[in-house]
Design an enzyme around this catalytic site. Structure first.
Site, PDB file in Angstrom:
ATOM      1  N   THR A 193      20.776   9.633   3.735  1.00  0.00           N
ATOM      2  CA  THR A 193      21.166   8.967   2.502  1.00  0.00           C
ATOM      3  C   THR A 193      20.886   7.476   2.643  1.00  0.00           C
ATOM      4  O   THR A 193      20.809   6.962   3.762  1.00  0.00           O
ATOM      5  CB  THR A 193      22.673   9.191   2.206  1.00  0.00           C
ATOM      6  OG1 THR A 193      23.024   8.503   1.015  1.00  0.00           O
ATOM      7  CG2 THR A 193      23.553   8.676   3.341  1.00  0.00           C
ATOM      8  N   ASP A 202      23.889  19.003   0.528  1.00  0.00           N
ATOM      9  CA  ASP A 202      23.616  19.312  -0.870  1.00  0.00           C
ATOM     10  C   ASP A 202      24.904  19.895  -1.446  1.00  0.00           C
ATOM     11  O   ASP A 202      25.649  20.581  -0.740  1.00  0.00           O
ATOM     12  CB  ASP A 202      22.468  20.309  -1.024  1.00  0.00           C
ATOM     13  CG  ASP A 202      21.984  20.359  -2.469  1.00  0.00           C
ATOM     14  OD1 ASP A 202      21.989  19.306  -3.131  1.00  0.00           O
ATOM     15  OD2 ASP A 202      21.617  21.442  -2.957  1.00  0.00           O
ATOM     16  N   SER A 203      25.176  19.574  -2.690  1.00  0.00           N
ATOM     17  CA  SER A 203      26.441  20.026  -3.265  1.00  0.00           C
ATOM     18  C   SER A 203      26.294  20.241  -4.758  1.00  0.00           C
ATOM     19  O   SER A 203      25.304  19.819  -5.355  1.00  0.00           O
ATOM     20  CB  SER A 203      27.532  18.983  -3.000  1.00  0.00           C
ATOM     21  OG  SER A 203      27.181  17.748  -3.587  1.00  0.00           O
ATOM     22  N   ARG A 226      33.534  19.040   0.019  1.00  0.00           N
ATOM     23  CA  ARG A 226      32.917  18.111   0.962  1.00  0.00           C
ATOM     24  C   ARG A 226      33.843  17.877   2.153  1.00  0.00           C
ATOM     25  O   ARG A 226      33.402  17.872   3.302  1.00  0.00           O
ATOM     26  CB  ARG A 226      32.594  16.788   0.262  1.00  0.00           C
ATOM     27  CG  ARG A 226      31.653  15.884   1.047  1.00  0.00           C
ATOM     28  CD  ARG A 226      31.075  14.764   0.203  1.00  0.00           C
ATOM     29  NE  ARG A 226      30.237  15.257  -0.879  1.00  0.00           N
ATOM     30  CZ  ARG A 226      30.624  15.444  -2.130  1.00  0.00           C
ATOM     31  NH1 ARG A 226      31.861  15.145  -2.505  1.00  0.00           N
ATOM     32  NH2 ARG A 226      29.808  15.922  -3.039  1.00  0.00           N
TER      33      ARG A 226
HETATM   34  P1  IMP Z   1      23.452  16.230  -4.700  1.00  0.00           P
HETATM   35  O1  IMP Z   1      23.386  14.757  -4.494  1.00  0.00           O
HETATM   36  O2  IMP Z   1      22.157  16.911  -4.884  1.00  0.00           O
HETATM   37  O3  IMP Z   1      24.322  16.910  -3.687  1.00  0.00           O
HETATM   38  O4  IMP Z   1      24.117  16.385  -6.138  1.00  0.00           O
HETATM   39  C1  IMP Z   1      25.364  16.856  -6.292  1.00  0.00           C
HETATM   40  C2  IMP Z   1      25.757  16.811  -7.763  1.00  0.00           C
HETATM   41  O5  IMP Z   1      26.782  17.776  -7.922  1.00  0.00           O
HETATM   42  C3  IMP Z   1      26.359  15.465  -8.124  1.00  0.00           C
HETATM   43  O6  IMP Z   1      25.436  14.643  -8.775  1.00  0.00           O
HETATM   44  C4  IMP Z   1      27.488  15.860  -9.055  1.00  0.00           C
HETATM   45  O7  IMP Z   1      26.977  15.999 -10.357  1.00  0.00           O
HETATM   46  C5  IMP Z   1      27.892  17.232  -8.556  1.00  0.00           C
HETATM   47  N1  IMP Z   1      28.988  17.118  -7.569  1.00  0.00           N
HETATM   48  C6  IMP Z   1      28.939  17.384  -6.240  1.00  0.00           C
HETATM   49  N2  IMP Z   1      30.121  17.141  -5.657  1.00  0.00           N
HETATM   50  C7  IMP Z   1      30.933  16.702  -6.629  1.00  0.00           C
HETATM   51  C8  IMP Z   1      32.298  16.267  -6.634  1.00  0.00           C
HETATM   52  O8  IMP Z   1      33.007  16.196  -5.617  1.00  0.00           O
HETATM   53  N3  IMP Z   1      32.776  15.898  -7.832  1.00  0.00           N
HETATM   54  C9  IMP Z   1      32.053  15.923  -8.983  1.00  0.00           C
HETATM   55  N4  IMP Z   1      30.783  16.297  -9.032  1.00  0.00           N
HETATM   56  C10 IMP Z   1      30.211  16.692  -7.859  1.00  0.00           C
END
Ligand code: IMP
Length: 204
Positions: free
Chosen positions: A12, A74-75, A186
């Site tokens: 990141t 990834d989330s 997370r």
């Molecule tokens: P990443 O950066 O590809 O992991 O994108 C994850 C996306 O999932 C984020 O931009 C949010 O829209 C959503 N997201 C993931 N974790 C959270 C959280 O803890 N709260 C709210 N949205 C989340």
């Protein structure tokens, strides 16, 4: 894990994210770096079908470039009534350059009329760690909840205002950072990672 990495680059450019990881791992003899510590690391296209695919893809590309142990994540949010959407598309749902509220309003629109008991969802976070010798490890954290019918609370980011965490009867948008981290997807994935690193630090 065969060897405890002495350095881990967190995939990141966000220094806040790295500080958070470093704080959780503060008892361990590991130095945490960011992509800003390396030159010309290419951006990774997150086009996998699963959170695991995307986290591993990101970790492999950064590892290949930096030759340093790498942690990537990834989330996203998976809504049952929407067949798991937005899922891996969470960051881009409703388009690339739109504010967070347009993403969660899209979900609320799509779920109009869906009764409370069918509004179940979960947040998912997958962390991929590649060690110095190329070993790949995955850590998955999930947090179940319910999608509200309107946004509530202004804390956090992303879909937090529409995600009701049933045990507290509050949305993530109403919970403070520490309370959210203690139960979040997370937080859980990070806990598994730190446990693994701690076990390894006692072995080596
Ligand atoms: P990443 O950066 O590809 O992991 O994108 C994850 C996306 O999932 C984020 O931009 C949010 O829209 C959503 N997201 C993931 N974790 C959270 C959280 O803890 N709260 C709210 N949205 C989340």
């Amino acid at each position: 894990m065969k060897n405890l990495p002495g350095k881990i680059v967190v995939a990141t450019r966000n220094r806040g994210k790295v500080r958070e990881v470093a704080e959780l791992a503060s008892g361990l003899p590991i130095e945490f770096l960011t992509l800003a510590d390396f030159e010309d690391v290419p951006d990774v296209v997150e086009d996998g079908l699963t959170f695991e695919d995307n986290a591993l893809k990101k970790a492999r590309e950064v590892f290949h470039h930096t030759h340093t142990a790498t942690l990537a994540d990834d989330s996203g949010l998976c809504v049952d009534a929407l067949d798991g959407r937005p899922g891996v598309l969470s960051a881009r749902y409703a388009g690339d350059d739109v504010p967070d509220y347009m993403r969660y309003m899209k979900i609320l629109d799509e779920m109009e009329g869906v009764p409370h008991e069918l509004r179940t969802a979960k947040f998912v976070c997958v962390l991929a760690l590649i060690t110095e010798d190329g070993e790949e490890l995955l850590f998955r954290g999930e947090c179940p909840g319910t999608i509200t019918t309107r946004p509530i609370g202004s804390n956090g980011f992303g879909y937090d205002p529409i995600f009701l965490y049933e045990p507290t009867r509050l949305t993530f948008g109403q919970m403070d950072k520490a309370a959210k981290n203690a139960v979040s997807h997370r937080g859980k994935a990070m806990k598994l990672l730190i446990e693994e690193l701690s076990i390894q630090s006692r072995v080596t």
